[in-house]
Design an enzyme around this catalytic site. Sequence first.
Site, short mmCIF file in Angstrom:
data_model
loop_
_atom_site.label_atom_id
_atom_site.label_comp_id
_atom_site.label_asym_id
_atom_site.label_seq_id
_atom_site.Cartn_x
_atom_site.Cartn_y
_atom_site.Cartn_z
N HIS A 111 -9.74 2.51 -1.23
CA HIS A 111 -8.28 2.34 -1.19
C HIS A 111 -7.81 1.35 -2.26
CE1 HIS A 111 -4.30 1.41 0.12
NE2 HIS A 111 -4.62 0.39 0.90
N CYS B 87 0.82 -1.22 0.00
CA CYS B 87 0.00 0.00 0.00
C CYS B 87 0.86 1.27 0.00
CB CYS B 87 -0.94 0.00 1.19
SG CYS B 87 -2.00 -1.45 1.19
N CYS C 54 0.60 3.24 5.93
CA CYS C 54 0.99 1.91 6.38
C CYS C 54 0.84 0.93 5.23
CB CYS C 54 0.11 1.47 7.55
SG CYS C 54 -1.64 1.41 7.15
C1 LIG Z 1 -2.12 -1.26 4.38
C2 LIG Z 1 -3.55 -1.31 4.09
O1 LIG Z 1 -4.13 -0.42 3.52
S1 LIG Z 1 -4.36 -2.70 4.60
C3 LIG Z 1 -5.99 -2.52 4.03
C4 LIG Z 1 -6.21 -3.36 2.85
N1 LIG Z 1 -7.64 -3.43 2.55
C5 LIG Z 1 -8.42 -4.36 3.10
O2 LIG Z 1 -7.97 -5.20 3.84
C6 LIG Z 1 -9.87 -4.33 2.70
C7 LIG Z 1 -10.70 -4.61 3.88
N2 LIG Z 1 -12.12 -4.63 3.52
C8 LIG Z 1 -12.80 -5.77 3.29
O3 LIG Z 1 -12.25 -6.85 3.28
C9 LIG Z 1 -14.29 -5.65 3.01
O4 LIG Z 1 -14.58 -4.41 2.44
C10 LIG Z 1 -15.11 -5.81 4.34
C11 LIG Z 1 -14.91 -7.25 4.85
C12 LIG Z 1 -14.66 -4.83 5.39
C13 LIG Z 1 -16.58 -5.54 4.09
O5 LIG Z 1 -17.00 -6.28 3.03
P1 LIG Z 1 -18.55 -6.39 2.68
O6 LIG Z 1 -19.27 -7.13 3.75
O7 LIG Z 1 -18.64 -6.90 1.30
O8 LIG Z 1 -18.99 -4.88 2.74
P2 LIG Z 1 -20.28 -4.20 2.19
O9 LIG Z 1 -19.88 -3.15 1.27
O10 LIG Z 1 -21.26 -5.20 1.68
O11 LIG Z 1 -20.83 -3.50 3.47
C14 LIG Z 1 -21.51 -4.23 4.48
C15 LIG Z 1 -22.68 -3.39 4.94
O12 LIG Z 1 -22.16 -2.23 5.54
C16 LIG Z 1 -22.80 -1.09 4.99
N3 LIG Z 1 -21.86 0.04 5.03
C17 LIG Z 1 -20.58 0.05 4.62
N4 LIG Z 1 -20.05 1.25 4.82
C18 LIG Z 1 -21.00 2.02 5.41
C19 LIG Z 1 -21.04 3.36 5.85
N5 LIG Z 1 -19.99 4.18 5.77
N6 LIG Z 1 -22.19 3.83 6.38
C20 LIG Z 1 -23.26 3.02 6.49
N7 LIG Z 1 -23.29 1.73 6.08
C21 LIG Z 1 -22.16 1.24 5.54
C22 LIG Z 1 -23.15 -1.51 3.58
O13 LIG Z 1 -24.19 -0.74 3.06
C23 LIG Z 1 -23.56 -2.93 3.80
O14 LIG Z 1 -24.89 -2.94 4.27
P3 LIG Z 1 -25.93 -4.05 3.74
O15 LIG Z 1 -25.36 -5.36 4.20
O16 LIG Z 1 -27.20 -3.65 4.40
O17 LIG Z 1 -25.93 -3.93 2.26
#
Ligand SMILES: CC(=O)SCCNC(=O)CCNC(=O)[C@H](O)C(C)(C)COP(=O)(O)OP(=O)(O)OC[C@H]1O[C@@H](n2cnc3c(N)ncnc32)[C@H](O)[C@@H]1OP(=O)(O)O
Length: 448
Positions: free
Chosen positions: A403, A117, A434
């Site tokens: 991201h 990242c 990070c």
């Molecule tokens: C160094 C680095 O940068 S490390 C980082 C690297 N990146 C990562 O690891 C990515 C991590 N993220 C993920 O793995 C995934 O996005 C997760 C597991 C967090 C979530 O995945 P999903 O379950 O598919 O998320 P999804 O988009 O469906 O959201 C789940 C629910 O939360 C809700 N939601 C998400 N964000 C918001 C928000 N800001 N406000 C309100 N509701 C929200 C969605 O609408 C959804 O609701 P629903 O189930 O009623 O439709």
Amino acid sequence: MSPQEPPTPGRPQPDRPRQDRPAPGLARTRPVAVVGGTRIPFARSDGPYATASNQEMLTAAVDGLVRRFGLEDPGAVGELVAGAVLKHSRDFNLARETVLGSTLDARTPAYDIQQACGTGLQAVVAAANKITLGQTESAVAGGADTASDAPLGVNDALRRILLEARRAKSVRARLGALSRIRPSHLVPDVPRNAEPRTGLSMGEHAAVTARAWGVTREAQDELAAVSHQRLAAAYERGLLDDLVVPFRGLERDQNLRPGSTTGKLAALKPVFGLDGPHPTMTAGNSTPLTDGAAVVLLASDEWAEARGLAPLAYLTAYETAAVDFVGGDVAGGEDGLLMAPAHAVPRMLERAGLTLGDFDFVEVHEAFASQVLATLAAWEKRGLGPVDRSRLNVAGSSLATGHPFAATGARIVATLAKLLAERGAPGRGLISVCAAGGQGVTAILETP
Ligand SMILES: CC(=O)SCCNC(=O)CCNC(=O)[C@H](O)C(C)(C)COP(=O)(O)OP(=O)(O)OC[C@H]1O[C@@H](n2cnc3c(N)ncnc32)[C@H](O)[C@@H]1OP(=O)(O)O
């Protein structure tokens, strides 16, 4: 020494007059200007960019920059430095292929770079180092990533059989190898968002750190809500008008939820750290998987002046660090996977003779709200003082934009440079990113 004697290596030769060292024109250092940046709106994975490749997205961002700053002429750009974290084999030369597919002159050299990242910021630093040493006058740096168009690998067992079949010296031996293929071999090798040495995902690692630092759910949701509100406000006041170019029907980051409130975020169920007590991390306070690309234009003052372009800011410091997230002080939080900026920033500030209070803007990549809050706590514990929240991620950050791994660093550099230019000199901004593998990439931008 007689003429017959062989010359001693490293000794000045008598018939060669001693020259100034380094040779004129070499080993000078000079300021590196951030002239501007361009990115495409970031999209949630498996959404509008589901069929867009890293190269297409990076090309769209580069073309936006070329249009905006008139970079079509031969030699305008010294080189393109860029990368992607999730790469297909066809992306082995991603930066150069992007040049060839873009409106940049085809004779522009390019090379790939990768630090998880931290890739986008590391690309900026690599390009800046050549400019500061006078090795080039201008460069484009950044990155792209798609979690939608992720590379699927051939099952390892199948790959070995295919390699054996390719090496076979007879048809019989080849058929013998191929006859060992089983239906189970057709299961592809899917890239996992996990650390190879621990098997834990980024989110699971962040959950361990959140516990170690006592980061609450409320504090995480508050940070996430503010990120969305500030990004929405930044779009509304036009901050991003010249930074974001439309792509595939999208004009703003798709993940942005202007109406995001702590009340709505509090209703989401935890997704990471489920094996421990009181899990706090949700889809709302974690970044989503995202597709996108971002680049910045860097240059020497001379180059910018000759082309009538006013620098937005200058890149003046850089530091990187890594933590031992497998065997280090993980439970205590200092060596958590995403905590390397807690080590890099103190080092950078010490070298620069600055404290956190000396910054008008502090940009901390929001991989997870919990990781931002743990990083702030670690900086405070190390005596750097608290970060004034009104200066933290003032135009929102990754929780709101999303991201796309390798693009984030360039997004932050361009946004911060714009914020500094808007504020007017003197100004100073800190960047902290990070990265997977337990690394951190940090930098300082200034308007003197
Ligand atoms: C160094 C680095 O940068 S490390 C980082 C690297 N990146 C990562 O690891 C990515 C991590 N993220 C993920 O793995 C995934 O996005 C997760 C597991 C967090 C979530 O995945 P999903 O379950 O598919 O998320 P999804 O988009 O469906 O959201 C789940 C629910 O939360 C809700 N939601 C998400 N964000 C918001 C928000 N800001 N406000 C309100 N509701 C929200 C969605 O609408 C959804 O609701 P629903 O189930 O009623 O439709």
